[in-house]
Motif scaffolding. Sequence first.
Motif, PDB file in Angstrom:
ATOM      1  N   MET A 106     -53.336-122.309  65.670  1.00  0.00           N
ATOM      2  CA  MET A 106     -53.474-120.909  66.032  1.00  0.00           C
ATOM      3  C   MET A 106     -53.694-120.016  64.812  1.00  0.00           C
ATOM      4  O   MET A 106     -54.466-119.058  64.864  1.00  0.00           O
ATOM      5  CB  MET A 106     -52.238-120.446  66.797  1.00  0.00           C
ATOM      6  N   GLU A 107     -53.046-120.337  63.714  1.00  0.00           N
ATOM      7  CA  GLU A 107     -53.251-119.555  62.499  1.00  0.00           C
ATOM      8  C   GLU A 107     -54.693-119.657  62.024  1.00  0.00           C
ATOM      9  O   GLU A 107     -55.282-118.672  61.565  1.00  0.00           O
ATOM     10  CB  GLU A 107     -52.295-120.033  61.396  1.00  0.00           C
ATOM     11  N   ARG A 108     -55.285-120.823  62.160  1.00  0.00           N
ATOM     12  CA  ARG A 108     -56.688-120.988  61.767  1.00  0.00           C
ATOM     13  C   ARG A 108     -57.609-120.178  62.678  1.00  0.00           C
ATOM     14  O   ARG A 108     -58.581-119.574  62.221  1.00  0.00           O
ATOM     15  CB  ARG A 108     -57.064-122.468  61.801  1.00  0.00           C
ATOM     16  N   LEU A 109     -57.297-120.156  63.972  1.00  0.00           N
ATOM     17  CA  LEU A 109     -58.105-119.364  64.904  1.00  0.00           C
ATOM     18  C   LEU A 109     -57.963-117.873  64.620  1.00  0.00           C
ATOM     19  O   LEU A 109     -58.940-117.124  64.642  1.00  0.00           O
ATOM     20  CB  LEU A 109     -57.701-119.669  66.345  1.00  0.00           C
ATOM     21  N   LYS A 110     -56.742-117.434  64.342  1.00  0.00           N
ATOM     22  CA  LYS A 110     -56.513-116.012  64.056  1.00  0.00           C
ATOM     23  C   LYS A 110     -57.246-115.573  62.793  1.00  0.00           C
ATOM     24  O   LYS A 110     -57.656-114.411  62.682  1.00  0.00           O
ATOM     25  CB  LYS A 110     -55.017-115.741  63.911  1.00  0.00           C
ATOM     26  N   SER A 111     -57.422-116.497  61.872  1.00  0.00           N
ATOM     27  CA  SER A 111     -58.076-116.142  60.610  1.00  0.00           C
ATOM     28  C   SER A 111     -59.549-115.789  60.792  1.00  0.00           C
ATOM     29  O   SER A 111     -60.148-115.146  59.927  1.00  0.00           O
ATOM     30  CB  SER A 111     -57.939-117.287  59.597  1.00  0.00           C
ATOM     31  N   ILE A 112     -60.148-116.214  61.908  1.00  0.00           N
ATOM     32  CA  ILE A 112     -61.563-115.912  62.143  1.00  0.00           C
ATOM     33  C   ILE A 112     -61.762-114.979  63.337  1.00  0.00           C
ATOM     34  O   ILE A 112     -62.898-114.609  63.653  1.00  0.00           O
ATOM     35  CB  ILE A 112     -62.387-117.196  62.358  1.00  0.00           C
ATOM     36  N   LYS A 113     -60.693-114.598  63.989  1.00  0.00           N
ATOM     37  CA  LYS A 113     -60.820-113.763  65.187  1.00  0.00           C
ATOM     38  C   LYS A 113     -61.138-112.314  64.818  1.00  0.00           C
ATOM     39  O   LYS A 113     -60.550-111.762  63.887  1.00  0.00           O
ATOM     40  CB  LYS A 113     -59.535-113.792  66.017  1.00  0.00           C
ATOM     41  N   GLN A 114     -62.032-111.699  65.569  1.00  0.00           N
ATOM     42  CA  GLN A 114     -62.324-110.285  65.358  1.00  0.00           C
ATOM     43  C   GLN A 114     -61.192-109.426  65.932  1.00  0.00           C
ATOM     44  O   GLN A 114     -60.579-109.785  66.933  1.00  0.00           O
ATOM     45  CB  GLN A 114     -63.637-109.906  66.048  1.00  0.00           C
ATOM     46  N   PRO A 115     -60.913-108.281  65.311  1.00  0.00           N
ATOM     47  CA  PRO A 115     -59.867-107.395  65.847  1.00  0.00           C
ATOM     48  C   PRO A 115     -60.366-106.602  67.053  1.00  0.00           C
ATOM     49  O   PRO A 115     -61.567-106.415  67.233  1.00  0.00           O
ATOM     50  CB  PRO A 115     -59.573-106.461  64.673  1.00  0.00           C
ATOM     51  N   TRP A 116     -59.415-106.161  67.876  1.00  0.00           N
ATOM     52  CA  TRP A 116     -59.663-105.218  68.977  1.00  0.00           C
ATOM     53  C   TRP A 116     -60.669-105.737  70.012  1.00  0.00           C
ATOM     54  O   TRP A 116     -61.431-104.962  70.586  1.00  0.00           O
ATOM     55  CB  TRP A 116     -60.163-103.866  68.441  1.00  0.00           C
ATOM     56  N   THR A 117     -60.660-107.016  70.274  1.00  0.00           N
ATOM     57  CA  THR A 117     -61.587-107.530  71.292  1.00  0.00           C
ATOM     58  C   THR A 117     -61.026-107.365  72.704  1.00  0.00           C
ATOM     59  O   THR A 117     -61.762-107.545  73.679  1.00  0.00           O
ATOM     60  CB  THR A 117     -61.908-109.019  71.066  1.00  0.00           C
ATOM     61  N   ILE A 118     -59.742-107.029  72.839  1.00  0.00           N
ATOM     62  CA  ILE A 118     -59.131-106.850  74.159  1.00  0.00           C
ATOM     63  C   ILE A 118     -58.795-105.377  74.327  1.00  0.00           C
ATOM     64  O   ILE A 118     -57.973-104.828  73.594  1.00  0.00           O
ATOM     65  CB  ILE A 118     -57.856-107.692  74.335  1.00  0.00           C
TER      66      ILE A 118
END
Length: 342
Positions: A215-227
């Motif tokens: 999950m930390e690896r996924l969060k590192s590439i996730k864009q902010p404010w998508t929800i």
Amino acid sequence: MLHGHGNDGYQYSREIWADFSTNVWYGKEPEGMKEYIFDQWNTINSYPEVIGESFADKISRHYGLNSRQVLVVNGTTESIYLLAQLYAGKKTTILTPTFSEYEDACMAFHHTITYMPWPSDLASQPLDADLVFICNPNNPTGKIISILQLEKTIRKHPNCLFAIDEAFIEFTLFNESALKLLSRYDNLLIMRSMTKAYAIPGLRLGYILAGEQKMERLKSIKQPWTINTMALAAGHFVFDNFLKVHPPIEDLLTDKEQFVNQLKSLGFVNIFESCTHFFLCQIVHPDAYDLKRFLLESFSILIRDASNFRGLGPGYFRLATQRPEKNGLLINALKEWKMLSY
């Protein structure tokens, strides 16, 4: 695939009287959700939570997980593209026929893709992949892989991440979630959709469950404010009223069996066995595209032309069970099609 999915009625100028193309629950959003969301309207004047933190906390408490094992996303499609990005350039196996976005996302991030026909015994199949996408229950077939088969396969391939898409798990009585395996295997990730069972696809909401390191690896590439804040409000409403908002699956599957029997009685539609409220059909001729056009133009009925699923041909289409009176509309329309075409 930007176009070519079901629920594409917005592309047509006519009103759709009965939409069999979407596998979203036909009963609309849960009672009280609309009022609850509108009560949160003032929140749109501020930015939403960066990654839906409060909703992730609520999900984690519901499932007895650590909040760091939950990632809230803009529908399952964001989950798929995040995984494809994380594994860019890797080897991926996709069980087919299935949802096209697995393939599209992997192609966008230059994966080497292997396609595996939906297996009767997944655990016995050879796998040479870094990532495997499994839709369970599967779209468009409604078939399932047992939790026993999944666990055997996950245990057999510890260096491969198994991404299990459970977007339709609420629509079957015969499938057990892979959630109970999450604490045993680091190479397991579960994708969940909030849009299908709660009929809110326009809000785009889902979540991922996985181990903390993944999950930390996924969060590192996730864009902010998508929800957005309205989607988060809907998510909170569902989990605050969890036992009250599920669709009546037993009644829905009973209606589905009656619907299937009516379709079989027509004598020209082949129905494939499914464990969900949606199922795959096939006609010999002319093809599903012509049938879709006829139903739309003559009866304002929409079906899902399934010929663009990898592994399926021009005669395939998918139907999702609607209310009995709408199911009857389709049966009558198909009778007319039969008189004109056979």
